[in-house]
Design a protein around this motif. Structure first.
Motif, PDB file in Angstrom:
ATOM      1  N   GLY A 226     -42.597  24.967 -81.582  1.00  0.00           N
ATOM      2  CA  GLY A 226     -41.381  24.317 -81.221  1.00  0.00           C
ATOM      3  C   GLY A 226     -40.143  25.029 -80.941  1.00  0.00           C
ATOM      4  O   GLY A 226     -40.007  26.038 -81.829  1.00  0.00           O
ATOM      5  N   PRO A 227     -39.288  24.561 -80.175  1.00  0.00           N
ATOM      6  CA  PRO A 227     -37.951  25.322 -79.991  1.00  0.00           C
ATOM      7  C   PRO A 227     -36.990  25.054 -80.726  1.00  0.00           C
ATOM      8  O   PRO A 227     -35.956  25.450 -80.681  1.00  0.00           O
ATOM      9  N   GLU A 228     -37.330  23.909 -81.820  1.00  0.00           N
ATOM     10  CA  GLU A 228     -36.128  23.242 -82.622  1.00  0.00           C
ATOM     11  C   GLU A 228     -35.521  24.409 -83.596  1.00  0.00           C
ATOM     12  O   GLU A 228     -36.364  25.319 -83.808  1.00  0.00           O
ATOM     13  N   GLU A 229     -34.336  24.098 -84.150  1.00  0.00           N
ATOM     14  CA  GLU A 229     -33.733  25.170 -85.152  1.00  0.00           C
ATOM     15  C   GLU A 229     -34.676  25.122 -86.277  1.00  0.00           C
ATOM     16  O   GLU A 229     -34.871  26.389 -86.968  1.00  0.00           O
ATOM     17  N   THR A 230     -35.436  24.302 -86.663  1.00  0.00           N
ATOM     18  CA  THR A 230     -36.243  24.319 -87.814  1.00  0.00           C
ATOM     19  C   THR A 230     -37.510  23.910 -87.321  1.00  0.00           C
ATOM     20  O   THR A 230     -38.074  22.690 -87.065  1.00  0.00           O
ATOM     21  N   PRO A 231     -38.556  24.860 -86.701  1.00  0.00           N
ATOM     22  CA  PRO A 231     -39.587  24.546 -86.143  1.00  0.00           C
ATOM     23  C   PRO A 231     -40.783  23.888 -87.098  1.00  0.00           C
ATOM     24  O   PRO A 231     -40.684  24.063 -88.136  1.00  0.00           O
ATOM     25  N   ALA A 232     -41.862  23.329 -86.414  1.00  0.00           N
ATOM     26  CA  ALA A 232     -43.034  23.069 -87.217  1.00  0.00           C
ATOM     27  C   ALA A 232     -43.666  24.256 -87.644  1.00  0.00           C
ATOM     28  O   ALA A 232     -44.099  25.046 -86.862  1.00  0.00           O
ATOM     29  N   MET A 233     -43.997  24.405 -88.934  1.00  0.00           N
ATOM     30  CA  MET A 233     -44.575  25.631 -89.446  1.00  0.00           C
ATOM     31  C   MET A 233     -45.707  25.212 -90.094  1.00  0.00           C
ATOM     32  O   MET A 233     -45.990  24.159 -90.719  1.00  0.00           O
ATOM     33  N   LEU A 234     -46.618  26.061 -89.982  1.00  0.00           N
ATOM     34  CA  LEU A 234     -48.131  26.128 -90.941  1.00  0.00           C
ATOM     35  C   LEU A 234     -48.229  27.470 -91.598  1.00  0.00           C
ATOM     36  O   LEU A 234     -48.046  28.435 -91.086  1.00  0.00           O
ATOM     37  N   TYR A 235     -48.589  27.080 -92.840  1.00  0.00           N
ATOM     38  CA  TYR A 235     -49.104  28.199 -93.627  1.00  0.00           C
ATOM     39  C   TYR A 235     -50.697  28.054 -93.949  1.00  0.00           C
ATOM     40  O   TYR A 235     -50.963  27.391 -94.299  1.00  0.00           O
ATOM     41  N   ALA A 236     -51.381  29.233 -93.710  1.00  0.00           N
ATOM     42  CA  ALA A 236     -52.956  29.160 -93.820  1.00  0.00           C
ATOM     43  C   ALA A 236     -53.192  30.161 -94.883  1.00  0.00           C
ATOM     44  O   ALA A 236     -52.670  31.256 -94.678  1.00  0.00           O
ATOM     45  N   VAL A 237     -54.099  29.865 -95.478  1.00  0.00           N
ATOM     46  CA  VAL A 237     -54.656  30.913 -96.507  1.00  0.00           C
ATOM     47  C   VAL A 237     -56.198  30.667 -96.379  1.00  0.00           C
ATOM     48  O   VAL A 237     -56.757  29.489 -96.740  1.00  0.00           O
ATOM     49  N   ASP A 238     -56.828  31.912 -96.179  1.00  0.00           N
ATOM     50  CA  ASP A 238     -58.352  31.959 -96.260  1.00  0.00           C
ATOM     51  C   ASP A 238     -58.814  32.782 -97.325  1.00  0.00           C
ATOM     52  O   ASP A 238     -58.528  33.844 -97.310  1.00  0.00           O
ATOM     53  N   HIS A 239     -59.750  32.264 -98.193  1.00  0.00           N
ATOM     54  CA  HIS A 239     -60.534  33.051 -99.219  1.00  0.00           C
ATOM     55  C   HIS A 239     -61.870  33.477 -98.615  1.00  0.00           C
ATOM     56  O   HIS A 239     -62.668  32.623 -98.493  1.00  0.00           O
ATOM     57  N   LEU A 240     -62.021  34.773 -98.086  1.00  0.00           N
ATOM     58  CA  LEU A 240     -63.153  35.126 -97.553  1.00  0.00           C
ATOM     59  C   LEU A 240     -64.047  35.648 -99.119  1.00  0.00           C
ATOM     60  O   LEU A 240     -63.974  36.789 -99.485  1.00  0.00           O
ATOM     61  N   ARG A 241     -65.003  34.921 -98.970  1.00  0.00           N
ATOM     62  CA  ARG A 241     -65.643  35.115-100.473  1.00  0.00           C
ATOM     63  C   ARG A 241     -67.120  36.270-100.317  1.00  0.00           C
ATOM     64  O   ARG A 241     -67.511  36.160 -99.294  1.00  0.00           O
ATOM     65  N   VAL A 242     -67.355  36.696-101.465  1.00  0.00           N
ATOM     66  CA  VAL A 242     -68.399  37.635-101.373  1.00  0.00           C
ATOM     67  C   VAL A 242     -69.846  37.082-100.909  1.00  0.00           C
ATOM     68  O   VAL A 242     -70.523  37.782-100.309  1.00  0.00           O
ATOM     69  N   ASP A 243     -69.978  35.797-101.120  1.00  0.00           N
ATOM     70  CA  ASP A 243     -71.337  34.884-100.710  1.00  0.00           C
ATOM     71  C   ASP A 243     -71.283  34.749 -99.325  1.00  0.00           C
ATOM     72  O   ASP A 243     -72.423  34.131 -98.728  1.00  0.00           O
TER      73      ASP A 243
END
Length: 288
Positions: A226-243
């Protein structure tokens, strides 16, 4: 409250993979190799399976709910999609936790195995066991949130189907800024391949990772639209596990049923999302 992660229904072929259709519906959970990602009008959670990172539906100016993906956006109508947020000179990596290695992890190798086969009944029972724990963890990680409620865990529409290789859900809450959500998806071993981290990382404005002592990896990504001053934001965290399994969690600075940006940054933030993603008790396999 939740049905699925994609904006079009899909059919499975005889091998269990899914092909996109042209119908707008509850949505799809994709396996490795399905590169089209769209978001349902009525669904909040994301899906990471195989090669695609998908965010919940963000409304464009035309009211079209859009996909967040590393592939061309497929919207639920033919209306044009808005361009990504462009802030010349902004270093998006500053939003990531300090001390990360740049890019996707290179020290994680997924287990080469077919995902375990569970019946719909087994998955539903396991989801019911874990739902209270996930809800309570979100309460702990976002203490400012009130009215914290977990929706029904599931997959393709409400509930589960035999042989499903992922489980997804969302936790809704209220805070001083308004309604919000935390979404998550547990992918069974064999769903992610070694190309998936690169593809998902390439979809973000900034991405980094850390390797943990047990040999697993945690990948962090920030995306913005989005071009807004406060854009839509997403934080993603992936835990890639040993199994070989992967638990992915997402936080937002907007309310995805409406697409309205309510808060400056996503909640609960990267630290809280990482705590949730690395919670070893969140294992949706039977007997996990």
């Amino acid at each position: 409250m939740m049905n699925e992660n994609s904006g079009r229904t899909a059919e499975r072929d005889s091998a269990g993979r899914r092909e996109p259709s042209d119908d707008v519906g509850p949505g799809t959970g994709r396996r490795r190799g399905n590169a089209v990602a769209v978001v349902a009008a009525g669904f909040g959670a994301l899906a990471v399976s195989g090669a695609v990172l998908v965010g919940p539906g963000l409304l464009s100016g035309d009211g079209v709910r859009l996909a967040f993906a590393d592939q061309p956006v497929v919207a639920s109508s033919s209306a044009p999609t808005p361009p990504p947020a462009e802030e010349p000179g902004r270093d998006w990596a500053e939003l990531l936790p300090a001390g990360l290695a740049a890019g996707p992890p290179t020290g994680w190798t997924p287990v080469e195995a077919e995902p375990p086969t569970h019946s719909a009944e087994e998955l539903a029972a396991r989801a019911a066991e874990l739902a209270p724990h996930i809800e309570e963890r979100v309460r702990e990680l976002a203490p400012e949130a009130t009215e914290v409620t977990i929706g029904e865990l599931g997959g393709e529409g409400p509930g589960f189907h035999d042989g499903q290789d992922y489980v997804m859900g969302e936790v809704s809450y209220e805070d001083d800024h308004g309604p919000g959500q935390v979404a998550f998806q547990y992918n069974f071993p064999g769903v992610w391949d070694d190309a998936t981290p690169d593809l998902n990382c390439s979809a973000a404005q900034a991405c980094g990772h850390e390797l943990l002592d047990d040999g697993s990896a945690v990948m962090y990504a920030v995306s913005s639209w989005g071009p807004e001053e406060t854009p839509a934001m997403l934080y993603a965290v992936d835990h890639l596990r040993v199994d070989g399994s992967v638990l992915s969690v997402w936080g937002y600075n907007y309310d995805f049923p409406t697409g309205q940006v309510h808060r400056p940054l996503p909640v609960p933030g990267f630290d809280g999302l990482a705590d949730l993603a690395t919670d070893g008790d969140i294992d949706l396999r039977t007997g996990g």
